[in-house]
Design a protein around this motif. Structure first.
Motif, PDB file in Angstrom:
ATOM      1  N   LEU A  92     122.043 -20.993 -14.090  1.00 13.90           N
ATOM      2  CA  LEU A  92     121.026 -21.430 -15.252  1.00 13.90           C
ATOM      3  C   LEU A  92     119.692 -20.383 -14.544  1.00 13.90           C
ATOM      4  N   TYR A  96     118.456 -17.757 -17.197  1.00  7.14           N
ATOM      5  CA  TYR A  96     116.876 -18.086 -17.932  1.00  7.14           C
ATOM      6  C   TYR A  96     115.966 -17.423 -17.217  1.00  7.14           C
ATOM      7  N   LEU A 117     126.037 -18.353 -21.587  1.00  6.33           N
ATOM      8  CA  LEU A 117     126.056 -19.849 -21.300  1.00  6.33           C
ATOM      9  C   LEU A 117     127.432 -19.992 -21.243  1.00  6.33           C
ATOM     10  N   LYS A 121     129.647 -22.146 -18.535  1.00 10.09           N
ATOM     11  CA  LYS A 121     130.560 -23.247 -18.872  1.00 10.09           C
ATOM     12  C   LYS A 121     132.030 -23.084 -18.320  1.00 10.09           C
TER      13      LYS A 121
END
Length: 171
Positions: A92, A96, A117, A121
């Protein structure tokens, strides 16, 4: 044609939207703390088994093996979940907030290489699959198999797990 005030408002709004990505830190920091806590809990389980092993060298306990295997498997499960939390928080942050310079410059660990992402995942899914496998085997140890059908169900379950591992690595 746009007027000047609409452009200023738009720029302020877009800047606010862009900086809102730092809200991810509200998930990153607790995830790292959770990971640290889980590593401590897993290590505590292992240390208890170690201490009991040292004491059982003197006095034999027939239930010790079951105790040791159950606690060690539980500790592995806890360590895997702690790893999920680390991957989640680092991923993350890199997606970001900012790339982690230490990770980019490191020759030893190429843990993340997360570009999207979906990459995050995928990495999390592999570790979660391992957690599920360890949990399956932890519970499979407690079942008393009385009939051939129960053994067949166990065998089919193990085959399904093997298929899931194969498919996850093939991708």
């Amino acid at each position: 044609m746009r007027n000047k005030s609409a452009t200023v408002i738009e720029r302020i709004f877009e800047k606010g939207l862009w900086y809102s990505r730092f809200l991810v830190i509200l998930a990153v920091i607790p995830s790292i703390f959770a990971s640290f806590s889980l590593f401590i809990v897993g290590t505590d389980k292992i240390m208890k088994v170690f201490i009991k092993t040292m004491s059982s060298l003197v006095a034999y306990d027939k239930n010790f093996y079951k105790y040791a295997i159950e606690n060690i498997i539980t500790a592995v499960d806890i360590y895997l979940i702690a790893t999920v939390m680390i991957i989640f928080s680092l991923g993350l942050y890199e997606l970001y907030v900012s790339k982690i310079d230490s990770a980019i410059n490191s020759d030893n660990v190429k843990l993340l290489n997360i570009e999207s992402l979906d990459d995050l995942k995928e990495k999390l899914a592999k570790v979660v699959l391992m957690v599920l496998i360890v949990t399956f085997f932890k519970y499979a140890l407690h079942i008393v198999y009385k009939t051939p059908l129960e053994l067949l169900v166990l065998a089919v379950s193990i085959f399904a797990i093997s298929g899931a591992l194969y498919l996850s690595h093939k991708h």
